[in-house]
Design an enzyme around this catalytic site. Sequence first.
Site, short mmCIF file in Angstrom:
data_model
loop_
_atom_site.label_atom_id
_atom_site.label_comp_id
_atom_site.label_asym_id
_atom_site.label_seq_id
_atom_site.Cartn_x
_atom_site.Cartn_y
_atom_site.Cartn_z
N SER A 143 3.56 17.54 5.70
CA SER A 143 3.97 16.51 4.74
C SER A 143 3.08 16.59 3.51
O SER A 143 1.91 16.98 3.61
CB SER A 143 3.85 15.11 5.35
OG SER A 143 4.02 14.10 4.37
N TYR A 156 -1.15 9.39 10.06
CA TYR A 156 -0.11 10.35 9.71
C TYR A 156 -0.66 11.48 8.84
O TYR A 156 -0.38 12.66 9.07
CB TYR A 156 1.02 9.62 8.99
CG TYR A 156 2.23 10.45 8.67
CD1 TYR A 156 3.10 10.87 9.67
CD2 TYR A 156 2.53 10.80 7.35
CE1 TYR A 156 4.24 11.62 9.37
CE2 TYR A 156 3.65 11.54 7.04
CZ TYR A 156 4.51 11.94 8.05
OH TYR A 156 5.62 12.69 7.75
#
Length: 249
Positions: A143, A156
Amino acid sequence: MDLTDRVAIVTGSARGIGRSIALKLAGAGANVVVNDIAAAADSLEKTAEEIRALGRQALAVTADVSSPEDVTRLIEAAASNFNKIDILVNNAGVTRDQLIMRMSDEEWDTVINIDLKSAFLCTRAVLRHMLRQRWGRIVSIASVVGIIGNAGQANYASAKAGIIGLTKSVAKEVGSRGITVNAIAPGFIESRMTEQLDEKQRQALLEHIPLGSIGTPQDVAEAVAFLASEEARYITGQVLNVDGGMAGG
């Protein structure tokens, strides 16, 4: 890109980006093992049916890829059904957003286990097959947050940064055996989450994206298909940003 008769495993492929990746690989000629947790079994089987409608073979396996036992079962099912594994896409992931001062151990562990540990477990398991055949493609979904960070997403961002480190390290270990290992770092992609944004929130988001639009799952799928192809044979240990320019240089 021709993936005719290649065998691919795509984790977390009941819906969203994973589903688009599975369908893209099937459209390029691959037979696909789709995977998700038991709670998504109905959606997973629909993805498998869509792959079969494209004229390719599909196997749906429900498994929690943060569990070593489930990963073993998934990989053995794929190898038993197709006699080989050519492509692994580590896509499974979750978020548990929270400011770090309020983040619980469970919120940290859940994201690290599902987003990062799963990629380690699946990569380790498929390499036994890829090393033997001296050909393989591993593509993990990281990401942009793993590159630039994001408030409220320490778990995350850490998991996705870990994906990048895992990718670069494994690429160095297995490159001599004809196996490439790469990652894709999506930016903001159209999803159920972005659909809930109001117009003001959407415009604020677009201000950080030079191309001026939110990406689609298909944008990510196209990049995966390229990295899984023979055309990308000389690319390994890389992170491809699919983010509209958000991360910059």
